[in-house]
Scaffold this motif. Structure first.
Motif, PDB file in Angstrom:
ATOM      1  N   VAL A  23      14.856   7.037 -41.393  1.00  0.00           N
ATOM      2  CA  VAL A  23      16.200   7.583 -41.210  1.00  0.00           C
ATOM      3  C   VAL A  23      16.978   6.728 -40.213  1.00  0.00           C
ATOM      4  N   ALA A  24      18.287   6.877 -40.251  1.00  0.00           N
ATOM      5  CA  ALA A  24      19.166   6.165 -39.323  1.00  0.00           C
ATOM      6  C   ALA A  24      19.123   6.846 -37.959  1.00  0.00           C
ATOM      7  N   PRO A  25      18.828   6.103 -36.883  1.00  0.00           N
ATOM      8  CA  PRO A  25      18.785   6.721 -35.554  1.00  0.00           C
ATOM      9  C   PRO A  25      20.174   7.050 -35.020  1.00  0.00           C
ATOM     10  N   HIS A  26      21.180   6.376 -35.554  1.00  0.00           N
ATOM     11  CA  HIS A  26      22.575   6.633 -35.216  1.00  0.00           C
ATOM     12  C   HIS A  26      23.404   6.182 -36.413  1.00  0.00           C
ATOM     13  N   ASN A  27      24.693   6.367 -36.356  1.00  0.00           N
ATOM     14  CA  ASN A  27      25.537   5.951 -37.469  1.00  0.00           C
ATOM     15  C   ASN A  27      25.404   4.446 -37.695  1.00  0.00           C
ATOM     16  N   LEU A  28      25.149   4.044 -38.939  1.00  0.00           N
ATOM     17  CA  LEU A  28      24.956   2.643 -39.279  1.00  0.00           C
ATOM     18  C   LEU A  28      26.114   2.163 -40.154  1.00  0.00           C
ATOM     19  N   ALA A  29      26.456   0.880 -39.986  1.00  0.00           N
ATOM     20  CA  ALA A  29      27.588   0.318 -40.716  1.00  0.00           C
ATOM     21  C   ALA A  29      27.320  -1.138 -41.028  1.00  0.00           C
ATOM     22  N   VAL A  30      28.174  -1.720 -41.874  1.00  0.00           N
ATOM     23  CA  VAL A  30      28.175  -3.156 -42.113  1.00  0.00           C
ATOM     24  C   VAL A  30      29.501  -3.682 -41.600  1.00  0.00           C
ATOM     25  N   THR A  31      29.476  -4.827 -40.931  1.00  0.00           N
ATOM     26  CA  THR A  31      30.679  -5.398 -40.332  1.00  0.00           C
ATOM     27  C   THR A  31      31.139  -6.604 -41.128  1.00  0.00           C
ATOM     28  N   PHE A  32      32.438  -6.676 -41.393  1.00  0.00           N
ATOM     29  CA  PHE A  32      33.010  -7.823 -42.084  1.00  0.00           C
ATOM     30  C   PHE A  32      34.435  -8.029 -41.576  1.00  0.00           C
ATOM     31  N   PRO A  33      35.060  -9.173 -41.887  1.00  0.00           N
ATOM     32  CA  PRO A  33      36.388  -9.470 -41.329  1.00  0.00           C
ATOM     33  C   PRO A  33      37.418  -8.395 -41.670  1.00  0.00           C
TER      34      PRO A  33
ATOM     35  N   SER B  32      24.903   7.948 -41.966  1.00  0.00           N
ATOM     36  CA  SER B  32      25.146   8.736 -40.758  1.00  0.00           C
ATOM     37  C   SER B  32      23.835   8.982 -40.028  1.00  0.00           C
ATOM     38  N   ALA B  33      23.939   9.333 -38.762  1.00  0.00           N
ATOM     39  CA  ALA B  33      22.744   9.574 -37.943  1.00  0.00           C
ATOM     40  C   ALA B  33      21.863  10.635 -38.596  1.00  0.00           C
ATOM     41  N   GLY B  34      20.573  10.330 -38.742  1.00  0.00           N
ATOM     42  CA  GLY B  34      19.619  11.262 -39.330  1.00  0.00           C
ATOM     43  C   GLY B  34      19.507  11.192 -40.835  1.00  0.00           C
ATOM     44  N   GLN B  35      20.376  10.417 -41.490  1.00  0.00           N
ATOM     45  CA  GLN B  35      20.329  10.325 -42.948  1.00  0.00           C
ATOM     46  C   GLN B  35      19.156   9.472 -43.403  1.00  0.00           C
ATOM     47  N   LYS B  36      18.490   9.900 -44.482  1.00  0.00           N
ATOM     48  CA  LYS B  36      17.362   9.146 -45.009  1.00  0.00           C
ATOM     49  C   LYS B  36      17.846   7.871 -45.681  1.00  0.00           C
ATOM     50  N   VAL B  37      17.204   6.766 -45.346  1.00  0.00           N
ATOM     51  CA  VAL B  37      17.562   5.465 -45.906  1.00  0.00           C
ATOM     52  C   VAL B  37      16.512   5.006 -46.913  1.00  0.00           C
ATOM     53  N   GLY B  38      15.266   5.345 -46.684  1.00  0.00           N
ATOM     54  CA  GLY B  38      14.178   4.932 -47.563  1.00  0.00           C
ATOM     55  C   GLY B  38      12.873   5.503 -47.068  1.00  0.00           C
ATOM     56  N   THR B  39      11.759   4.888 -47.473  1.00  0.00           N
ATOM     57  CA  THR B  39      10.435   5.336 -47.046  1.00  0.00           C
ATOM     58  C   THR B  39       9.584   4.130 -46.682  1.00  0.00           C
ATOM     59  N   ALA B  40       8.527   4.391 -45.920  1.00  0.00           N
ATOM     60  CA  ALA B  40       7.550   3.360 -45.590  1.00  0.00           C
ATOM     61  C   ALA B  40       6.156   3.889 -45.906  1.00  0.00           C
ATOM     62  N   LYS B  41       5.295   3.003 -46.395  1.00  0.00           N
ATOM     63  CA  LYS B  41       3.907   3.365 -46.676  1.00  0.00           C
ATOM     64  C   LYS B  41       3.165   3.609 -45.367  1.00  0.00           C
ATOM     65  N   VAL B  42       2.246   4.566 -45.383  1.00  0.00           N
ATOM     66  CA  VAL B  42       1.483   4.936 -44.194  1.00  0.00           C
ATOM     67  C   VAL B  42       0.004   4.691 -44.451  1.00  0.00           C
ATOM     68  N   GLN B  43      -0.676   4.162 -43.439  1.00  0.00           N
ATOM     69  CA  GLN B  43      -2.109   3.889 -43.519  1.00  0.00           C
ATOM     70  C   GLN B  43      -2.895   4.970 -42.803  1.00  0.00           C
ATOM     71  N   LEU B  44      -3.827   5.603 -43.534  1.00  0.00           N
ATOM     72  CA  LEU B  44      -4.738   6.608 -42.970  1.00  0.00           C
ATOM     73  C   LEU B  44      -3.980   7.723 -42.262  1.00  0.00           C
ATOM     74  N   GLY B  45      -2.930   8.219 -42.916  1.00  0.00           N
ATOM     75  CA  GLY B  45      -2.150   9.308 -42.349  1.00  0.00           C
ATOM     76  C   GLY B  45      -2.276  10.579 -43.155  1.00  0.00           C
ATOM     77  N   SER B  46      -1.783  11.675 -42.592  1.00  0.00           N
ATOM     78  CA  SER B  46      -1.780  12.946 -43.308  1.00  0.00           C
ATOM     79  C   SER B  46      -0.823  12.904 -44.491  1.00  0.00           C
TER      80      SER B  46
END
Length: 393
Positions: free
Chosen positions: A312-322, A291-305
């Motif tokens: 996170v998902a910017p909007h509701n995400l789905a998989v499409t199949f027949p 769903s929108a805003g749900q955490k999906v995973g993480t990404a490594k950050v370079q020289l960050g705090s």
């Protein structure tokens, strides 16, 4: 910097169907070009010559409108700004030889808001050029802005040389895939403006000669009011291009975008535009993933705090199949260019979720930063360097 493909434990899963994989549902169309995508999953549901160069006709006006929307949302173009119809512009785009018109008058003052309505709803060639000149001074300068923004939003194989898609000896060309990219950018980046302008059933501007009656023209969108959830975008027609259409509809949280071109008649455009998008809704189904805003995973950050940033998902995400399958096998992976350099803004698109199935090409949807990550301070950078030196990072 190397490309990293990370598998996030919360995002990676495989669902095995109880039966063999179904083949993609069959579809065919006499349109020379046809392309259909599902925005909820990034799935390409149908593709016929999606990367062939073709003249856009009035579908180029989507890019004109996208430039205006971008400036409006940045606060750089007030919708109540008045634009003057230059006599030279009126003369060029007046009369039956000039194609679709808003019926502007020489010297007339027209607001940006009404010009956009004249472009989107009436497909006014005159309105497109007047708006271009109002924004950039000249149509050529505006075309440069069109190409600059097109590149920014992911258009890779098209070129715009004028504001209305009028034939120009091949200078302007597009692909169906790129037109879908423009449509997607408008829908996702400017949702309020998209809803405000693209769904108008008609617009009144100008007066008839002699009787001075108001001129009301209907929106040419062939699926608007006929396909449930249809709310945009733009038709196009010239002798060179034939009949074309880029359209979108949303049903039960699924939004599809279709592009068709090279059709022989108005009626064929109506029929094929309706057939393709209805097939997309009826022959395919979407399984919700995040769903929108749900955490999906993480990404490594370079020289960050922070050393990582949530994705996170910017909007509701789905998989499409027949359609008709209770489930279908799929796998997911997170892909990004990393580590991602700080600073990172919340909501910034920094990764993609790649969904693999047996029924479609890889389905790719964006992932955005779930929180802001600032640059590490002076001592923070020293500590990060120390950790890296001793293999602690």
């Amino acid at each position: 910097m190397t490309r990293k493909i990370l598998l996030a434990a919360t995002a990676v899963s495989v669902l095995i169907a109880g039966t063999a994989f179904a083949a993609a549902p069959p579809f065919d169309t006499p349109a020379k070009v046809a392309y259909l995508i599902d925005l909820s999953s990034g799935a390409t549901l149908y593709a016929k010559n999606p990367d062939a160069h073709m003249p856009p006709a009035s579908m180029a006006k989507m890019m004109t409108t996208e430039v205006a929307f971008e400036l409006i949302d940045k606060g750089q173009l007030p919708m109540n700004k008045m634009c003057t119809v230059r006599p030279e512009t009126w003369q060029k785009w007046h009369g039956p030889q000039a194609g679709s018109t808003m019926f502007l008058s020489p010297g007339e003052q027209v607001s940006v808001e009404n010009l956009i309505k004249g472009i989107v709803t009436l497909s006014g060639n005159d309105a497109s050029v007047v708006l271009a000149e109002c924004i950039a001074g000249t149509e050529q300068a505006f075309a440069n802005q069109m190409n600059e923004l097109a590149k920014k939003i992911g258009v890779t194989n098209s070129r715009f040389c004028n504001a209305n898609g009028w034939p120009d000896n091949g200078c302007t060309y597009v692909t169906a895939r790129d037109l879908a990219t423009v449509a997607r950018a408008t829908i996702e980046h400017h949702p309020k403006l998209y809803k405000e302008f693209y769904g108008l059933p008609s617009f009144t501007w100008g007066h008839t000669m002699g009787s001075n009656q108001d001129i009301t023209q209907q929106n040419r969108n062939p699926i608007l009011g006929h396909v449930p959830g249809a709310d945009g975008l733009k038709t196009g027609h010239t002798d060179e291009a034939g009949y074309g259409f880029t359209g979108s509809a949303e049903q039960n949280g699924r939004r599809l975008i279709e592009v068709l071109a090279g059709m022989d008649s108005w009626n064929q455009r109506v029929q094929e535009s309706t057939r393709l998008i209805e097939w997309g809704f009826n022959a395919w189904q979407a399984k919700p993933l995040f769903s929108a805003g749900q955490k999906v995973g993480t990404a490594k950050v370079q020289l960050g705090s922070s050393s990582e940033v949530p994705l996170v998902a910017p909007h509701n995400l789905a998989v499409t199949f027949p359609a008709g399958l209770s489930s279908s096998a799929y796998s997911m992976k997170i892909r990004y260019q990393g580590p991602v350099a700080a600073p990172i803004a919340k909501g910034q698109h920094i990764a993609d979720l790649v969904i693999s199935t047996k029924d479609t090409p890889p389905q790719v949807v964006p992932l955005v930063a779930g929180e802001e990550v600032s640059k590490a301070g002076f001592f923070g950078r020293i500590w990060l360097g120390f950790k890296s030196l001793f293999g602690m990072a």
